[in-house]
Design a protein around this motif. Sequence first.
Motif: not given
Lengths: 253, 253
Positions: A89-90, A189, A212, A215, A218-221
Amino acid sequence: MLAEGPAIILVEPQLGENIGMVARAMANFGLGELRLVSPRDGWPNEKARAAASRADHVIDAAVMFEDTASAIADLNFVYATTARPRDNFKPVRGPVEAAAELRSRFAAGQKTGILFGRERWGLTNEEVALADEIVTFPVNPAFASLNIAQAVLLMSYEWMKPGDQAVRPAESRSEPAAKQHIESLVAYLDRVLDERGYFRTEDKKPKMIENLRALVTRPGFTVEELAVLRGVLTSLEKFSPKKPRGSGAPDAG
Amino acid sequence: MLAEGPAIILVEPQLGENIGMVARAMANFGLGELRLVSPRDGWPNEKARAAASRADHVIDAAVMFEDTASAIADLNFVYATTARPRDNFKPVRGPVEAAAELRSRFAAGQKTGILFGRERWGLTNEEVALADEIVTFPVNPAFASLNIAQAVLLMSYEWMKPGDQAVRPAESRSEPAAKQHIESLVAYLDRVLDERGYFRTEDKKPKMIENLRALVTRPGFTVEELAVLRGVLTSLEKFSPKKPRGSGAPDAG
């Protein structure tokens, strides 16, 4: 020597000749930061120096790491190179797109890197999961056999290539946290979920941890976003409706 | 094997390894026509075959020539590759332009080729003069040291690149979840965090909820990603180290 741009990270390279050819490819296109994760034959490596064809500044500045996670700990954005699409999913980019992305982030002051796998079997799924996006090469499907020095050459070339690939105007994009922050969250986690039986069975755990990590990668938090997320998780971990925050000692669990 | 496109012509190559790496580079990008002008160590060359890494179809089809002029005699349009500009008034192109020119001529039914010089000193002025135009590579002026296999790789890559882009499947980026999924997660966070005293005071709560909504909205999480996140949160909410999942009734909190 124009040694600026993404770090080139070789994961467990086997042949000194390949490391040298990688250094030579980098130097040709103005890259200078080489990181090596556990090279098979140790370091320094005279075969690497010989194959580098005078790119001694790259060889001399190479930095060793024990594992891939620590090799990218200080980077904000990382590509993993893969020969085949992976089921994780990347986002998958070509070299042109990836180079444009790297230039854009470089212009914004971010630290970036590109992961290249072992000669024989590339990167593990766990290593790919550490990266933000995947870059793959548009090779002939009937003969896909780029070696790591060739792959590094193509990415280095696209990095330096001028012309229509001018740096995009700086987007007001927030800076992704360095990878060490992601790893800290994943370790957290792992601990708190393991204590709660989240992983069901031991054989399922590696894939679940990988999901995880994907998860939260991916958003580049940003660092600030990760802090908010950590606060949410800690609130759930430490407190309960019977013993809310501020009611005295936290729930011991 | 997609073996169509310009002929790759190596003029007096010295090392079999380099010839093999050239064949491998060509095969990766769908080129198959290799011409050799007086290779130093003769032909066939087992070192070339070994370095070709299974690009045997290119090695087996290689054709020998006595001199450069005869190697390009049947071609309609030829590039000479040079490391430095030459004082010979031929147009000088970069790899992108040159590949576009070659594709255009290929589409028109012309036979084309690219000349690559000796490892140590390239092409003679007389050989360059045989070509129609020059192609040179945008290398770092402080370290210009591409070997012939690297130069062939870059030209082969540029030759194939647009074709691949044309057939590239639609962007594999995943679809962000509908907003109702985000709102459901925010409502859940509101409830379980409120029960745990996360919001401190009522007046702080609206801004904190807004931040949480921003945190889970910004990444464009998919439905599947939101389900993983929800599972993590639920595990922390419902279970504890004393009462892990599967140990009987969940922690009532």
